[in-house]
Design a protein around this motif. Structure first.
Motif, PDB file in Angstrom:
ATOM      1  N   GLN A   1      39.482  38.989  45.928  1.00 25.30           N
ATOM      2  CA  GLN A   1      39.479  40.454  46.670  1.00 25.30           C
ATOM      3  C   GLN A   1      38.262  40.763  47.589  1.00 25.30           C
ATOM      4  O   GLN A   1      37.228  40.109  47.541  1.00 25.30           O
ATOM      5  CB  GLN A   1      39.490  41.388  45.689  1.00 25.30           C
ATOM      6  N   GLN A   2      38.461  41.568  48.338  1.00 26.63           N
ATOM      7  CA  GLN A   2      37.356  42.162  49.055  1.00 26.63           C
ATOM      8  C   GLN A   2      36.305  42.573  48.141  1.00 26.63           C
ATOM      9  O   GLN A   2      36.586  42.912  47.092  1.00 26.63           O
ATOM     10  CB  GLN A   2      38.027  43.412  49.972  1.00 26.63           C
ATOM     11  N   ASN A   3      35.190  42.660  48.701  1.00 25.67           N
ATOM     12  CA  ASN A   3      34.122  43.338  47.639  1.00 25.67           C
ATOM     13  C   ASN A   3      34.000  44.690  47.668  1.00 25.67           C
ATOM     14  O   ASN A   3      33.270  45.606  48.284  1.00 25.67           O
ATOM     15  CB  ASN A   3      32.648  42.601  48.275  1.00 25.67           C
ATOM     16  N   SER A   4      34.973  45.207  46.754  1.00 20.99           N
ATOM     17  CA  SER A   4      35.031  46.622  46.624  1.00 20.99           C
ATOM     18  C   SER A   4      35.542  47.019  45.073  1.00 20.99           C
ATOM     19  O   SER A   4      36.300  46.113  44.692  1.00 20.99           O
ATOM     20  CB  SER A   4      36.332  47.065  47.706  1.00 20.99           C
ATOM     21  N   ASP A   5      35.223  48.164  44.607  1.00 28.27           N
ATOM     22  CA  ASP A   5      35.790  48.484  43.208  1.00 28.27           C
ATOM     23  C   ASP A   5      36.653  49.786  43.347  1.00 28.27           C
ATOM     24  O   ASP A   5      36.575  50.640  42.536  1.00 28.27           O
ATOM     25  CB  ASP A   5      34.530  48.683  42.425  1.00 28.27           C
TER      26      ASP A   5
ATOM     27  N   PRO B   1      30.995  39.798  51.377  1.00 30.06           N
ATOM     28  CA  PRO B   1      32.515  40.056  51.640  1.00 30.06           C
ATOM     29  C   PRO B   1      33.320  40.257  50.628  1.00 30.06           C
ATOM     30  O   PRO B   1      34.638  40.676  50.690  1.00 30.06           O
ATOM     31  CB  PRO B   1      32.993  39.014  52.701  1.00 30.06           C
ATOM     32  N   LEU B   2      33.085  39.173  49.382  1.00 28.63           N
ATOM     33  CA  LEU B   2      33.998  38.734  48.511  1.00 28.63           C
ATOM     34  C   LEU B   2      33.619  39.220  47.303  1.00 28.63           C
ATOM     35  O   LEU B   2      32.576  39.455  46.827  1.00 28.63           O
ATOM     36  CB  LEU B   2      34.652  37.451  48.528  1.00 28.63           C
ATOM     37  N   LEU B   3      34.617  39.486  46.189  1.00 26.56           N
ATOM     38  CA  LEU B   3      34.627  39.606  44.767  1.00 26.56           C
ATOM     39  C   LEU B   3      35.410  38.686  44.140  1.00 26.56           C
ATOM     40  O   LEU B   3      36.618  39.016  44.215  1.00 26.56           O
ATOM     41  CB  LEU B   3      34.624  41.214  44.391  1.00 26.56           C
ATOM     42  N   ILE B   4      34.881  38.041  43.199  1.00 28.91           N
ATOM     43  CA  ILE B   4      35.819  36.942  42.552  1.00 28.91           C
ATOM     44  C   ILE B   4      35.606  37.272  41.051  1.00 28.91           C
ATOM     45  O   ILE B   4      34.677  37.224  40.408  1.00 28.91           O
ATOM     46  CB  ILE B   4      35.214  35.380  42.873  1.00 28.91           C
ATOM     47  N   LYS B   5      36.878  37.335  40.486  1.00 32.83           N
ATOM     48  CA  LYS B   5      37.063  37.528  39.019  1.00 32.83           C
ATOM     49  C   LYS B   5      38.016  36.640  38.419  1.00 32.83           C
ATOM     50  O   LYS B   5      38.863  36.132  38.894  1.00 32.83           O
ATOM     51  CB  LYS B   5      37.511  39.007  38.988  1.00 32.83           C
ATOM     52  N   PHE B   6      37.974  36.710  37.284  1.00 34.05           N
ATOM     53  CA  PHE B   6      38.833  36.332  36.029  1.00 34.05           C
ATOM     54  C   PHE B   6      39.439  37.719  35.184  1.00 34.05           C
ATOM     55  O   PHE B   6      38.493  38.404  34.943  1.00 34.05           O
ATOM     56  CB  PHE B   6      38.402  35.321  34.982  1.00 34.05           C
ATOM     57  N   ILE B   7      40.546  37.811  34.893  1.00 29.64           N
ATOM     58  CA  ILE B   7      41.050  38.996  34.381  1.00 29.64           C
ATOM     59  C   ILE B   7      41.775  38.688  33.112  1.00 29.64           C
ATOM     60  O   ILE B   7      42.970  37.925  33.264  1.00 29.64           O
ATOM     61  CB  ILE B   7      41.694  39.904  35.502  1.00 29.64           C
ATOM     62  N   ASP B   8      41.584  39.241  32.130  1.00 29.89           N
ATOM     63  CA  ASP B   8      42.434  38.931  31.001  1.00 29.89           C
ATOM     64  C   ASP B   8      43.323  40.248  30.541  1.00 29.89           C
ATOM     65  O   ASP B   8      42.615  41.314  30.095  1.00 29.89           O
ATOM     66  CB  ASP B   8      41.680  38.673  29.785  1.00 29.89           C
TER      67      ASP B   8
END
Length: 350
Positions: free
Chosen positions: A188-192, A83-90
């Motif tokens: 976020q939700q697991n979506s691109d 269900p989830l997508l976990i990121k770090f963003i620069d």
């Protein structure tokens, strides 16, 4: 039997990326324009790999395929995607001005993909750094289209100045952009699925103008102003020497910040939990085994583990799929907060 899982991220090269993932989070980045580190990912466009224990080298997708209930909990259906997508963003440079669809629109228009609601925790920001968060008050669809056609979209966009520790909620339909000089954690939700509506007349890494999705953006943008454009204040409670701040809770995810000072007993309650270490270091203790974590690490506690202990001196972003009444509202009311306090300071949506 599963155990606390640590991941090797999937790095993404982006025209707006830089080196802060290396400089601030000790990541071994592969590109000079590394924009994203997909920390916990199980998606066709990116998959994180387990780096510890007997499952080392397997992708998260493989483990979901063989141990779904044990990993995710019994409230998640076998046919559901992770269900989830976990990121770090620069964001060394500005990201595009964009918007995400809700589930129903994405299902119909993006080959069954999920919609995308998300939230950001700011890890680092240059002085004066800003985000685009929604539209200015009373901007109509016609106003937006005219500003876009005239090349002056900035005139209708709401900007918010941010600093480290700020949280902002980005529901589906909410126009947004990360501007330059910001490092953040994204849950976020697991979506691109991202609809770019404006990209600063910029070319991509291939030298070509990047694709825009204006028509779809106009279909899904919230022009009614349903969502708050403000930084989320949050509410904090004490657990011994530890501080817990509640920020966001919806049907997709929650966001809490744990200020770990010593020892904290935790329990999965048959829900998987993901932690991102944003400062300091510590250990997860389960079945008398210790698993070390450090700045920049992301790790997952499988739902089946039950009780475990966190120990150390660290800040951790915690996310899971909440029972909003039980996990959020009851906890905050028990700490003495009123419903008015909770609804005004935590972004809760059922």
């Amino acid at each position: 039997m599963l155990y606390p899982l640590f991941f090797e991220p999937d790095y993404k090269e982006r025209v707006w990326g830089g080196t802060m993932l290396q400089d601030k989070l000790n990541k071994s980045i592969p590109f000079k324009n590394t924009g994203e580190s997909w920390e916990v990912a199980c998606h066709d466009n990116g998959n994180s790999t387990i780096r510890n224990g007997s499952l080392q080298g397997k992708t998260l997708k493989e483990v979901v395929g063989t141990s779904s209930k044990e990993l995710l909990g019994y409230e998640i259906d076998d046919n559901d995607k992770f269900p989830l997508l976990i990121k770090f963003i620069d964001a060394k440079d500005k990201l595009s001005v964009q918007v995400h669809p809700e589930d129903e629109y994405a299902k119909l228009n993006e080959n069954g993909e999920l919609g995308k609601s998300e939230a950001w925790y700011i890890l680092d920001a240059e002085p004066g750094a800003k985000l685009i968060a929604g539209l200015k008050d009373n901007v109509t669809k016609d106003d937006f289209v005219k500003a876009l056609e005239d090349g002056h979209l900035e005139q209708v966009l709401n900007e918010v100045e941010v600093e480290a520790g700020d949280v902002i909620n980005i529901p589906a339909g909410f126009v947004h952009a990360i501007e330059d000089g910001i490092l953040l954690a994204e849950i976020q939700q697991n979506s691109d699925t991202t609809y770019r509506v404006y990209d600063w007349n910029r070319v991509g890494l291939d030298g070509n103008m990047r694709e825009l999705h204006v028509d779809k953006s106009l279909d899904v943008i919230d022009f009614e102003g349903k969502h708050s454009k403000d930084i989320v204040p949050g509410l904090s409670i004490k657990d011994g020497d530890n501080d817990i701040i509640y920020y966001v809770a919806n049907k997709y995810f929650s966001i809490e910040k744990l200020g770990l000072k010593g020892t904290k007993k935790e329990d999965t309650h048959n829900k998987f939990i993901i932690y991102m270490c944003t400062s300091g270091c510590g250990e997860v203790i389960h079945n008398n085994t210790r698993y070390s974590f450090n700045l920049g690490d992301s790790f997952m506690i499988p739902a089946s583990l039950g009780e475990f202990i966190l120990e150390g001196d660290a800040s951790l972003i915690k996310t899971y799929i909440p029972d909003i009444q039980k996990d959020i509202i009851n906890e905050l009311e028990s700490a003495g907060y009123t419903k008015e306090d909770i609804m005004s300071r935590v972004r809760i949506s059922q």
